[in-house]
Design a protein around this motif. Sequence first.
Motif, mmCIF file in Angstrom:
data_model
loop_
_atom_site.group_PDB
_atom_site.id
_atom_site.type_symbol
_atom_site.label_atom_id
_atom_site.label_comp_id
_atom_site.label_asym_id
_atom_site.label_seq_id
_atom_site.Cartn_x
_atom_site.Cartn_y
_atom_site.Cartn_z
ATOM 1 N N ALA A 120 24.777 28.465 -74.448
ATOM 2 C CA ALA A 120 23.783 28.110 -75.472
ATOM 3 C C ALA A 120 22.834 29.266 -75.740
ATOM 4 C CB ALA A 120 23.003 26.878 -75.023
ATOM 5 N N ASP A 121 22.658 30.128 -74.762
ATOM 6 C CA ASP A 121 21.764 31.283 -74.930
ATOM 7 C C ASP A 121 22.491 32.514 -75.476
ATOM 8 O OD1 ASP A 121 19.214 32.797 -74.378
ATOM 9 O OD2 ASP A 121 20.584 33.875 -73.033
ATOM 10 N N ILE A 122 23.708 32.775 -74.955
ATOM 11 C CA ILE A 122 24.380 34.038 -75.273
ATOM 12 C C ILE A 122 25.186 34.005 -76.571
ATOM 13 C CG2 ILE A 122 26.467 33.518 -73.953
ATOM 14 C CD1 ILE A 122 24.663 36.936 -74.321
ATOM 15 N N LEU A 140 41.004 34.917 -69.398
ATOM 16 C CA LEU A 140 39.683 35.022 -70.004
ATOM 17 C C LEU A 140 39.649 36.115 -71.058
ATOM 18 C CD1 LEU A 140 36.757 34.058 -70.026
ATOM 19 C CD2 LEU A 140 36.278 35.663 -68.155
ATOM 20 N N ASP A 141 40.456 37.155 -70.871
ATOM 21 C CA ASP A 141 40.472 38.249 -71.854
ATOM 22 C C ASP A 141 40.927 37.753 -73.222
ATOM 23 O OD1 ASP A 141 39.581 40.153 -70.058
ATOM 24 O OD2 ASP A 141 41.601 40.659 -69.368
ATOM 25 N N ASP A 142 41.948 36.861 -73.260
ATOM 26 C CA ASP A 142 42.420 36.344 -74.544
ATOM 27 C C ASP A 142 41.350 35.510 -75.241
ATOM 28 O OD1 ASP A 142 44.863 37.544 -74.195
ATOM 29 O OD2 ASP A 142 45.786 35.774 -73.273
ATOM 30 N N ILE A 143 40.609 34.728 -74.454
ATOM 31 C CA ILE A 143 39.537 33.922 -75.041
ATOM 32 C C ILE A 143 38.435 34.827 -75.584
ATOM 33 C CG2 ILE A 143 37.774 32.187 -74.536
ATOM 34 C CD1 ILE A 143 39.650 31.041 -72.428
ATOM 35 N N ILE A 144 38.097 35.872 -74.833
ATOM 36 C CA ILE A 144 37.062 36.806 -75.293
ATOM 37 C C ILE A 144 37.513 37.536 -76.552
ATOM 38 C CG2 ILE A 144 35.816 38.912 -74.692
ATOM 39 C CD1 ILE A 144 35.660 37.884 -71.832
ATOM 40 N N ASP A 175 32.356 44.941 -82.541
ATOM 41 C CA ASP A 175 32.607 46.318 -82.102
ATOM 42 C C ASP A 175 31.728 46.719 -80.916
ATOM 43 O OD1 ASP A 175 34.460 46.620 -84.146
ATOM 44 O OD2 ASP A 175 32.919 47.279 -85.586
ATOM 45 N N ASP A 176 30.950 45.773 -80.379
ATOM 46 C CA ASP A 176 30.036 46.092 -79.263
ATOM 47 C C ASP A 176 30.757 45.839 -77.939
ATOM 48 O OD1 ASP A 176 27.998 46.532 -77.529
ATOM 49 O OD2 ASP A 176 26.603 45.061 -78.417
ATOM 50 N N ASP A 177 31.406 46.875 -77.400
ATOM 51 C CA ASP A 177 32.184 46.716 -76.169
ATOM 52 C C ASP A 177 31.316 46.285 -74.987
ATOM 53 O OD1 ASP A 177 34.430 47.482 -77.551
ATOM 54 O OD2 ASP A 177 34.290 49.598 -76.960
ATOM 55 N N ASP A 178 30.150 46.877 -74.867
ATOM 56 C CA ASP A 178 29.290 46.583 -73.713
ATOM 57 C C ASP A 178 28.901 45.100 -73.667
ATOM 58 O OD1 ASP A 178 29.396 49.231 -72.969
ATOM 59 O OD2 ASP A 178 27.509 49.771 -73.978
ATOM 60 N N SER A 179 28.636 44.526 -74.828
ATOM 61 C CA SER A 179 28.226 43.120 -74.876
ATOM 62 C C SER A 179 29.340 42.216 -74.352
ATOM 63 C CB SER A 179 27.855 42.718 -76.302
ATOM 64 O OG SER A 179 26.714 43.434 -76.733
ATOM 65 N N ASP A 193 29.890 42.653 -70.514
ATOM 66 C CA ASP A 193 28.859 41.907 -69.784
ATOM 67 C C ASP A 193 29.107 40.406 -69.880
ATOM 68 O OD1 ASP A 193 26.145 41.893 -68.432
ATOM 69 O OD2 ASP A 193 25.724 40.635 -70.192
ATOM 70 N N PHE A 194 29.559 39.951 -71.056
ATOM 71 C CA PHE A 194 29.867 38.530 -71.228
ATOM 72 C C PHE A 194 30.956 38.091 -70.240
ATOM 73 C CE2 PHE A 194 32.419 35.194 -73.268
ATOM 74 C CZ PHE A 194 31.450 34.218 -73.473
ATOM 75 N N LYS A 195 31.988 38.889 -70.119
ATOM 76 C CA LYS A 195 33.073 38.556 -69.189
ATOM 77 C C LYS A 195 32.574 38.531 -67.745
ATOM 78 C CE LYS A 195 37.618 40.075 -67.597
ATOM 79 N NZ LYS A 195 38.707 41.074 -67.753
ATOM 80 N N LEU A 196 31.788 39.535 -67.360
ATOM 81 C CA LEU A 196 31.254 39.579 -65.989
ATOM 82 C C LEU A 196 30.387 38.353 -65.688
ATOM 83 C CD1 LEU A 196 30.319 43.374 -65.699
ATOM 84 C CD2 LEU A 196 32.259 42.200 -64.635
ATOM 85 N N GLN A 197 29.580 37.949 -66.646
ATOM 86 C CA GLN A 197 28.711 36.786 -66.450
ATOM 87 C C GLN A 197 29.535 35.506 -66.282
ATOM 88 O OE1 GLN A 197 25.452 36.618 -66.030
ATOM 89 N NE2 GLN A 197 25.127 38.821 -66.285
ATOM 90 N N ILE A 198 30.577 35.365 -67.123
ATOM 91 C CA ILE A 198 31.425 34.178 -67.021
ATOM 92 C C ILE A 198 32.116 34.142 -65.652
ATOM 93 C CG2 ILE A 198 33.468 33.012 -67.919
ATOM 94 C CD1 ILE A 198 31.047 32.698 -69.681
ATOM 95 N N GLU A 199 32.685 35.258 -65.202
ATOM 96 C CA GLU A 199 33.401 35.325 -63.921
ATOM 97 C C GLU A 199 32.458 35.056 -62.747
ATOM 98 O OE1 GLU A 199 36.992 38.494 -64.990
ATOM 99 O OE2 GLU A 199 35.126 39.199 -64.067
ATOM 100 N N GLN A 200 31.244 35.616 -62.814
ATOM 101 C CA GLN A 200 30.295 35.417 -61.719
ATOM 102 C C GLN A 200 29.843 33.960 -61.636
ATOM 103 O OE1 GLN A 200 29.384 37.698 -59.353
ATOM 104 N NE2 GLN A 200 28.470 35.894 -58.386
#
Length: 238
Positions: free
Chosen positions: A45-47, A71-75, A87-91, A94-101
């Motif tokens: 809801a935030d991201i 998760l990569d396919d969903i992202i 085109d923002d790779d960093d975003s 970070d989104f993937k890392l947050q989901i995995e954590q």
Amino acid sequence: HRQPSQANLPIVTANRHIGFSILNATNSSSSIMAEAQHYLDAYLADILPKLGLDVDTYGPYVTGADEEDDLDDIIDLLRASSESHSDDDDSWIDFKLQIEQRRKDYISGEEERKNEAALEAERLKKESLQKEIEIAKMNALEVEQRMEAKKLEAMSAEKLALLGKFGYEVEDEEDEEEDTGVTTNRDHAVKQSAEHSQKLRSNNQPSKMQLRAETKKATADKNAKKEERRKRASKGER
């Protein structure tokens, strides 16, 4: 917020298998979310709005995915649907890392909750067993007390019957004698023995007349001997 554009449809077609699994997961997640909030709901809801995506439209893609889903396919799907951050790779890294954590934290918490639930179940089981043991002990004590009461009742009835028959109380050999004012069999035996001894003594003792006669005879014998000694003494002087 915006809906996915027609330009994004080829991506869904190219990932037909993933798209079907995502849609199925989305449909199944609707009923689950109605019952309980997903552990990713607050974060999404935030991201998602920050990434240019509608929460209600794209949130179920993430929350409805199983752990085995890629998760990569969903992202990739979410990224292609975003006009502001595609085109923002960093975003997206970070989104993937947050989901995995968050997924790891949730799984770890689930294991901890399961262990706590197992410990609680074991504790309740022990408490229930202990209560059953206490109840069994109380029941056994109550049965023993009832049996003792019946024994005392039967004993009292037997004593009353003997009192009515013999006129004195019969006492068990192992019971201590108590001074209750009631004649016991032991007191009765002692009394009978004393009376018998007194009777024997009475039979063996001489009467008063016999005693007087014997006393008179003894005195006469004594005086006769005394007179005889006097006479002998008088003859010796002559």
